[in-house]
Scaffold this motif. Structure first.
Motif, mmCIF file in Angstrom:
data_model
loop_
_atom_site.group_PDB
_atom_site.id
_atom_site.type_symbol
_atom_site.label_atom_id
_atom_site.label_comp_id
_atom_site.label_asym_id
_atom_site.label_seq_id
_atom_site.Cartn_x
_atom_site.Cartn_y
_atom_site.Cartn_z
ATOM 1 N N ALA A 66 20.664 32.074 46.512
ATOM 2 C CA ALA A 66 21.791 33.003 46.670
ATOM 3 C C ALA A 66 23.061 32.240 47.041
ATOM 4 O O ALA A 66 23.013 31.228 47.732
ATOM 5 C CB ALA A 66 21.469 34.042 47.731
ATOM 6 N N GLU A 67 24.178 32.738 46.548
ATOM 7 C CA GLU A 67 25.474 32.127 46.823
ATOM 8 C C GLU A 67 26.481 33.225 47.126
ATOM 9 O O GLU A 67 26.463 34.284 46.511
ATOM 10 C CB GLU A 67 25.937 31.327 45.609
ATOM 11 C CG GLU A 67 27.257 30.624 45.799
ATOM 12 C CD GLU A 67 27.687 29.839 44.559
ATOM 13 O OE1 GLU A 67 28.757 29.213 44.629
ATOM 14 O OE2 GLU A 67 26.997 29.865 43.539
ATOM 15 N N LEU A 68 27.366 32.960 48.057
ATOM 16 C CA LEU A 68 28.424 33.893 48.416
ATOM 17 C C LEU A 68 29.675 33.551 47.615
ATOM 18 O O LEU A 68 30.128 32.406 47.619
ATOM 19 C CB LEU A 68 28.717 33.804 49.916
ATOM 20 C CG LEU A 68 29.592 34.894 50.509
ATOM 21 C CD1 LEU A 68 28.934 36.252 50.378
ATOM 22 C CD2 LEU A 68 29.882 34.588 51.968
ATOM 23 N N LEU A 69 30.221 34.539 46.903
ATOM 24 C CA LEU A 69 31.444 34.383 46.133
ATOM 25 C C LEU A 69 32.477 35.359 46.661
ATOM 26 O O LEU A 69 32.118 36.420 47.186
ATOM 27 C CB LEU A 69 31.197 34.675 44.652
ATOM 28 C CG LEU A 69 30.139 33.860 43.926
ATOM 29 C CD1 LEU A 69 29.973 34.376 42.500
ATOM 30 C CD2 LEU A 69 30.503 32.389 43.933
ATOM 31 N N SER A 70 33.758 35.051 46.484
ATOM 32 C CA SER A 70 34.802 35.985 46.886
ATOM 33 C C SER A 70 36.015 35.791 45.988
ATOM 34 O O SER A 70 36.166 34.753 45.342
ATOM 35 C CB SER A 70 35.190 35.784 48.351
ATOM 36 O OG SER A 70 35.749 34.502 48.537
ATOM 37 N N GLY A 71 36.878 36.804 45.970
ATOM 38 C CA GLY A 71 38.080 36.702 45.167
ATOM 39 C C GLY A 71 38.923 37.955 45.265
ATOM 40 O O GLY A 71 38.617 38.882 46.008
ATOM 41 N N THR A 72 39.980 37.965 44.479
ATOM 42 C CA THR A 72 40.869 39.112 44.371
ATOM 43 C C THR A 72 41.037 39.426 42.899
ATOM 44 O O THR A 72 41.195 38.515 42.083
ATOM 45 C CB THR A 72 42.250 38.798 44.986
ATOM 46 O OG1 THR A 72 42.072 38.471 46.363
ATOM 47 C CG2 THR A 72 43.190 39.989 44.869
ATOM 48 N N LYS A 73 40.986 40.693 42.547
ATOM 49 C CA LYS A 73 41.192 41.104 41.164
ATOM 50 C C LYS A 73 42.437 41.970 41.098
ATOM 51 O O LYS A 73 42.528 42.997 41.756
ATOM 52 C CB LYS A 73 39.970 41.869 40.655
ATOM 53 C CG LYS A 73 40.079 42.338 39.228
ATOM 54 C CD LYS A 73 40.433 41.238 38.239
ATOM 55 C CE LYS A 73 39.310 40.374 37.826
ATOM 56 N NZ LYS A 73 39.665 39.409 36.763
ATOM 57 N N ASP A 74 43.390 41.532 40.301
ATOM 58 C CA ASP A 74 44.600 42.301 40.035
ATOM 59 C C ASP A 74 44.297 43.291 38.918
ATOM 60 O O ASP A 74 43.590 42.967 37.972
ATOM 61 C CB ASP A 74 45.740 41.369 39.612
ATOM 62 C CG ASP A 74 46.997 42.138 39.242
ATOM 63 O OD1 ASP A 74 47.448 42.969 40.059
ATOM 64 O OD2 ASP A 74 47.529 41.914 38.141
ATOM 65 N N ILE A 75 44.832 44.487 39.049
ATOM 66 C CA ILE A 75 44.680 45.516 38.021
ATOM 67 C C ILE A 75 46.081 45.758 37.462
ATOM 68 O O ILE A 75 46.834 46.577 37.974
ATOM 69 C CB ILE A 75 44.059 46.796 38.608
ATOM 70 C CG1 ILE A 75 42.761 46.451 39.341
ATOM 71 C CG2 ILE A 75 43.816 47.815 37.493
ATOM 72 C CD1 ILE A 75 42.277 47.499 40.286
ATOM 73 N N PRO A 76 46.468 44.993 36.434
ATOM 74 C CA PRO A 76 47.856 45.022 35.968
ATOM 75 C C PRO A 76 48.283 46.336 35.328
ATOM 76 O O PRO A 76 49.432 46.740 35.459
ATOM 77 C CB PRO A 76 47.932 43.871 34.969
ATOM 78 C CG PRO A 76 46.536 43.615 34.547
ATOM 79 C CD PRO A 76 45.665 44.033 35.700
ATOM 80 N N SER A 77 47.347 47.006 34.643
ATOM 81 C CA SER A 77 47.707 48.231 33.911
ATOM 82 C C SER A 77 46.811 49.386 34.313
ATOM 83 O O SER A 77 45.604 49.372 34.016
ATOM 84 C CB SER A 77 47.584 48.012 32.405
ATOM 85 O OG SER A 77 48.441 46.991 31.985
ATOM 86 N N ALA A 78 47.375 50.367 34.976
ATOM 87 C CA ALA A 78 46.623 51.564 35.340
ATOM 88 C C ALA A 78 46.055 52.190 34.079
ATOM 89 O O ALA A 78 46.707 52.224 33.036
ATOM 90 C CB ALA A 78 47.532 52.549 36.053
ATOM 91 N N GLY A 79 44.820 52.647 34.175
ATOM 92 C CA GLY A 79 44.185 53.284 33.025
ATOM 93 C C GLY A 79 43.423 52.317 32.136
ATOM 94 O O GLY A 79 42.853 52.716 31.131
ATOM 95 N N THR A 80 43.387 51.037 32.519
ATOM 96 C CA THR A 80 42.647 50.037 31.751
ATOM 97 C C THR A 80 41.639 49.360 32.668
ATOM 98 O O THR A 80 42.028 48.697 33.631
ATOM 99 C CB THR A 80 43.601 48.970 31.169
ATOM 100 O OG1 THR A 80 44.576 49.624 30.360
ATOM 101 C CG2 THR A 80 42.843 47.952 30.339
ATOM 102 N N ALA A 81 40.356 49.545 32.376
ATOM 103 C CA ALA A 81 39.303 48.943 33.194
ATOM 104 C C ALA A 81 39.375 47.424 33.118
ATOM 105 O O ALA A 81 39.604 46.853 32.049
ATOM 106 C CB ALA A 81 37.937 49.423 32.725
ATOM 107 N N VAL A 82 39.183 46.761 34.273
ATOM 108 C CA VAL A 82 39.231 45.308 34.373
ATOM 109 C C VAL A 82 37.913 44.833 34.977
ATOM 110 O O VAL A 82 37.483 45.327 36.019
ATOM 111 C CB VAL A 82 40.404 44.862 35.281
ATOM 112 C CG1 VAL A 82 40.427 43.356 35.433
ATOM 113 C CG2 VAL A 82 41.726 45.372 34.749
ATOM 114 N N GLN A 83 37.276 43.881 34.310
ATOM 115 C CA GLN A 83 36.027 43.310 34.804
ATOM 116 C C GLN A 83 36.319 42.500 36.066
ATOM 117 O O GLN A 83 37.253 41.701 36.096
ATOM 118 C CB GLN A 83 35.437 42.425 33.721
ATOM 119 C CG GLN A 83 34.031 42.003 33.929
ATOM 120 C CD GLN A 83 33.508 41.261 32.708
ATOM 121 O OE1 GLN A 83 34.182 40.392 32.167
ATOM 122 N NE2 GLN A 83 32.304 41.600 32.294
#
Length: 103
Positions: free
Chosen positions: A2-19
């Motif tokens: 097991a490994e711990l990962l972290s980050g931040t995801k920007d959602i540039p366009s409302a209404g568009t799903a982002v992985q």
């Protein structure tokens, strides 16, 4: 292992799903935090996530999912690939911070 990962995801366009993260590693635990400065909700779900379709997370709100804790009768974990998780937002430019424990 097991490994711990972290980050931040920007959602540039409302209404568009982002992985959230495009990796096939299995998620045992995922914690999401919608940034305090966000306007309106961030939405969590699969690739079909959209406003009013998914788990809403208000600004400064959190959500935790532990798919790896569930096991079938044979003892197999139901952890799912990280690439299965997406976010969307009601407002352009909202962000979600995340921490994940992956295999």
């Amino acid at each position: 292992m097991a490994e711990l990962l972290s980050g931040t995801k920007d959602i540039p366009s409302a209404g568009t799903a982002v992985q959230i993260k495009n990796v096939s590693r299995k998620v045992l635990y995922l914690h999401l935090h919608a940034r305090t400065g966000n306007t309106n909700n961030v939405w969590f779900g699969d690739s079909t996530v959209a406003a009013n379709l998914g788990k809403p997370i208000a600004a400064n709100g959190t959500f935790t999912i532990e798919p790896g804790q569930y096991r079938d009768v044979s003892g197999q974990s139901h952890a799912v690939p990280f690439s299965s998780f997406y976010v969307d937002a009601d407002t352009n430019g909202n962000d979600v911070e995340w921490v994940a424990l992956v295999l």
